[in-house]
Design an enzyme around this catalytic site. Structure first.
Site, PDB file in Angstrom:
ATOM      1  N   LYS A 270       0.780  -1.251   0.085  1.00  0.00           N
ATOM      2  CA  LYS A 270      -0.104  -0.035  -0.012  1.00  0.00           C
ATOM      3  C   LYS A 270       0.806   1.338   0.016  1.00  0.00           C
ATOM      4  CE  LYS A 270      -3.950  -1.948   0.299  1.00  0.00           C
ATOM      5  NZ  LYS A 270      -3.549  -3.219  -0.383  1.00  0.00           N
ATOM      6  N   ASP A 271       0.223   2.237  -0.479  1.00  0.00           N
ATOM      7  CA  ASP A 271       1.121   3.658  -0.650  1.00  0.00           C
ATOM      8  C   ASP A 271       1.516   3.804   0.752  1.00  0.00           C
ATOM      9  OD1 ASP A 271      -1.480   3.880  -2.309  1.00  0.00           O
ATOM     10  OD2 ASP A 271      -0.130   5.214  -3.103  1.00  0.00           O
TER      11      ASP A 271
END
EC number: 5.4.99.27
Length: 438
Positions: A85-86
């Site tokens: 994920k970011d």
């Protein structure tokens, strides 16, 4: 509108919407980028894998799993996730840890990390568990009034809904946001020039890098002195440093220098080159006036899997006899038009779509058999096809921007399937340099 030069470098030379851009800025605050994983996993109370819900704020996924492994005194290989994920975001996802007691989780006290025990399973959390992600993203610092911002958002949203989504481009993250070199390295590898590939990765400077980094790369580019280069290369460039160390000990083993990198990284180079070709083909299709949500004769169509997601392993070519039936399936979101990520045994379209694909391959002088890489078989790729339309139904809100007086903000909510990029959709609204979206 003209796209930024950096996007042209990765094969994207157009927008699919005709509206003016909002401008604005992403990630002014971490909470401006909220991501929640979508999965169909249901956890029980039996099995060797402890399943947890992880909520993290401003943490890189790999850095966090390394940190958790150290705290729990286990191998990092025992911790798995369905997708990274970011970093600069507030994200929610499931993770699994093999053979660990739930009470051990109480030892973990990390800033901006929450872990909640969900149960046990006989299966680890893996990529196949990920269906997609829900996004809630705030664009701040928009110079338009709230009324103008609302009109622009409404117009762009209507265009996106009318075409059932946006082109499913590979975003700048695939190539390197500050230093988009991944596909160039991959191209050199496929062409069999490992020396050129290694040196591109190690020493090619880019203007948006810090000055210290640019100077270090330029020194090595001019001198090819890896020993002296190591003395001035910033420590955070660990991958480049590892390759240089290998080349000091093994002069001219440029292919072997890539194998000192993590497998997921060295495979990304060839994938990046494939992504560049795919982006170029997709742009060419749009320029030729072919639709993204309606098959024409010769198109290669894939079908949905049991989760309703595109399954590129199940394809069929549209013929004069079948194209109407395929388009009925496409309207029902049971089939999807594809374009190639080319490799040494890729299925190509025929008809007009096939002519576009072949023209791009010829113009870019793509050596398809070069994807069968004898020196490093781990990098080889047969090729695959990918759906060309990112089906998305965005919703939006507009308000005054409390962090930037006199400016407005837009909040967008949407769901994307796995393997797609939020910035691919956001670029249609913002129409700014990708660095403003990183």
């Amino acid at each position: 509108m003209q796209v930024p030069e950096i996007e042209k470098q990765i094969g994207i030379n157009l927008y699919s919407t005709d509206t003016d851009g909002l401008g604005g800025q992403l990630r002014q605050e971490v909470e401006d980028f909220i991501v929640k994983e979508i999965t169909n996993r249901e956890e029980g109370q039996e099995g060797k894998y402890l399943i947890l819900e992880l909520v993290k704020r401003d943490w890189d996924t790999h850095h966090l799993t390394r940190t958790l492994a150290k705290i729990l005194k286990v191998s990092q290989k025992r911790i798995s996730v369905a997708g990274t994920k970011d970093k600069r975001a507030l994200t929610t996802q499931k993770i699994s840890i093999f053979d660990i007691d739930a009470q051990e989780i109480e030892k973990i006290h990390l800033k901006d990390v929450e872990l909640k025990v969900l149960g046990h399973s006989r299966k680890s959390v893996e990529l196949g568990d990920l269906w997609g992600n829900n996004f809630r993203i705030t664009i701040r610092n928009i110079t338009h009034s709230s009324e103008e911002t609302h009109k622009l958002l409404e117009k762009t949203t209507n265009e996106i809904l009318a075409q059932n989504g946006v082109p499913n481009f590979f975003g700048i993250q695939r190539f390197g946001s500050v230093r988009p070199v991944t596909h160039l390295v991959g191209k050199a590898i496929v062409e069999g020039d490992f020396e050129k590939a290694a040196l591109l990765y190690i020493d090619e400077p880019f203007p948006d890098e810090p000055e210290e980094t640019r100077k270090a790369r330029q020194f090595v580019k001019e001198t090819l002195d890896f020993k002296e280069g190591l003395k001035i290369y910033p420590l955070h460039l660990g991958h480049e440093r590892a390759m240089m160390n290998h080349l000091i000990a093994n002069p001219d083993d440029f292919a072997g220098a890539f194998l000192v990198l993590p497998k997921n990284l060295y495979r990304m180079f060839v994938h990046g080159y494939q992504s560049y070709i795919y982006n170029t083909i997709l742009c060419r299709r749009i320029e030729k006036g072919l639709p993204l949500n309606e098959a024409v004769e010769g198109d290669v169509v894939c079908f949905k899997n049991e989760h309703g997601l595109p399954d590129s392993s199940k394809t069929e070519k549209a013929t004069a006899e079948t194209v109407n039936a395929m388009n009925r399936l496409i309207k029902k979101k049971r089939a999807f038009i594809t374009a190639p990520l080319p490799g040494y045994s890729t299925e190509f379209a025929s008809g007009v779509p096939g002519e576009i694909e072949q023209a791009v391959l010829e113009e870019l002088k793509v050596p398809l058999q070069g994807f069968n890489i004898e020196e490093t078989p781990e990098m080889s790729s047969k090729g695959i096809r990918r759906e060309i339309l990112l089906q998305v139904e965005p919703k939006f809100e507009v308000a005054e921007d409390e962090l930037n007086p006199g400016k407005s903000k837009a909040v967008l909510e949407f769901m994307l399937p796995k393997g797609s990029y939020a910035t691919t959709m956001l670029r249609e609204y913002m129409k700014v340099d990708p660095l403003q979206m990183s």
